[in-house]
Design an enzyme around this catalytic site. Structure first.
Site, mmCIF file in Angstrom:
data_model
loop_
_atom_site.group_PDB
_atom_site.id
_atom_site.type_symbol
_atom_site.label_atom_id
_atom_site.label_comp_id
_atom_site.label_asym_id
_atom_site.label_seq_id
_atom_site.Cartn_x
_atom_site.Cartn_y
_atom_site.Cartn_z
ATOM 1 N N TYR A 176 52.112 19.850 -62.212
ATOM 2 C CA TYR A 176 53.091 18.895 -62.748
ATOM 3 C C TYR A 176 52.363 17.604 -63.096
ATOM 4 O O TYR A 176 51.270 17.649 -63.644
ATOM 5 C CB TYR A 176 54.243 18.679 -61.752
ATOM 6 N N VAL A 184 58.104 25.224 -57.713
ATOM 7 C CA VAL A 184 59.078 24.458 -56.927
ATOM 8 C C VAL A 184 59.651 25.246 -55.747
ATOM 9 O O VAL A 184 60.426 24.710 -54.968
ATOM 10 C CB VAL A 184 60.223 23.870 -57.788
#
Ligand code: GLU
Length: 308
Positions: free
Chosen positions: A244, A262
């Protein structure tokens, strides 16, 4: 050197060292099915290219690998389309959130890289264009690459993603408007949501991605997953875009190429040595496993095994 390290003892020691201050972060709850996961799970698994395995904690429990699977869809798209993939998606860090719409608007619907959501959706579009049964063929490719015939999509997670995937729908529609999605948006997103829904254990992830540490060959099954040249490219993109908006920090602290999701999983590879996987569901502000990064930092720093 690698064989001299008692990794299992070392993992146990590192986990024991994590104190209350390390019990930080929040389980992803924007996908309802992920919110149900026990936040205290902790698994670690390292597989060497010689096939040695070192495990700790919940490493044999399946978890949602989420964006980790984007490395597999990219691998398949590269096998099918080769360098043409790069006409549709870039290879630069985005410097924005993984699901950001803003950059996509001013960069005319060309995502920065294949690991942000927009980029992975374009990769799914490529797969939909080139495969007769995209979901089945992608899964078959993953089974073959990993050497594991029981890997599957989780329909519970895929449905949960679909119900709340408004931002991904917005990304896909925006790219469709720019002409960078060639198929029906719903079928592309269906593949994307299923891709993100795959569940694996830490051990399965480690063995699946060992090909990236072994020049494109899965050393366990001795099958070629992808060429050496493309292995280099995938590892380079992971190094720069795999975490990210924190890829720089990950390179700085851990110093290995890898990818996170995630669901709280992270895998990292040391070329020609090993693949290591950590799963701890509580995420930091940018969406990476808080404890996962700490553990990997300790491993590479204390065993002197970063690539830098
Ligand atoms: N399925 C998640 C999403 O589309 C993937 C997020 C991730 O792991 O980066 O938001």
């Amino acid at each position: 050197m690698l064989n001299e390290i008692d990794y299992e003892k070392f993992f146990c020691e590192i986990a024991g060292r994590l104190n209350e201050a390390d019990d930080y972060g929040k389980v992803a709850d924007y996908i309802p099915a992920l919110a149900e996961v026990d936040p205290d799970k902790l698994g670690i698994h390292l597989t060497t290219i010689e096939g040695k395995n070192y495990a700790f904690g919940d490493s044999n429990e399946r978890f949602s690998i989420q964006s980790i699977a984007k490395v597999l869809s990219l691998t398949l798209a590269l096998k099918i389309l080769g360098d043409e993939v790069w006409q549709r998606v870039g290879v630069e860090p985005s410097g924005t959130a993984f699901n950001s719409l803003v950059q996509l608007e001013y960069e005319n619907g060309i995502p920065r890289n294949p690991f942000i959501n927009a980029g992975a959706i374009v990769i799914c579009d490529i797969l939909v264009s080139n495969l007769e049964q995209p979901k089945l063929e992608l899964l078959n490719f993953i089974k073959k690459a990993s050497g594991m015939s029981n890997i599957d999509y989780s329909s519970e997670i895929a449905d949960s993603e679909k119900e709340t995937g408004f931002r991904n729908m917005a990304l896909a529609n925006l790219m469709k408007d720019f002409g960078n999605i060639h198929n029906d948006v719903d079928s592309v997103l269906d593949l994307y949501f299923h891709l993100c829904s795959i569940k694996m254990t830490c051990k399965e992830v480690a063995q699946t991605f060992l090909y990236l540490a072994a020049g494109g060959i899965n050393p366990i099954t001795n099958t070629t997953v992808i060429s050496l040249k493309r292995t280099k490219r995938i590892n380079a993109i992971m190094q720069m875009c795999g975490f990210y908006d924190e890829a720089g920090e990950f390179a700085f602290r851990v110093g290995l190429p890898g990818k996170s999701g995630v669901g709280g999983g992270i895998f990292a590879i040391h070329p020609e040595k090993y693949c290591i996987v950590v799963w701890s569901p509580k995420l930091n502000e940018v969406g990476n496993s808080y404890k996962g990064i700490k553990i990997l930092e300790a491993v590479t720093t204390e065993t002197n095994s970063s690539i830098f």
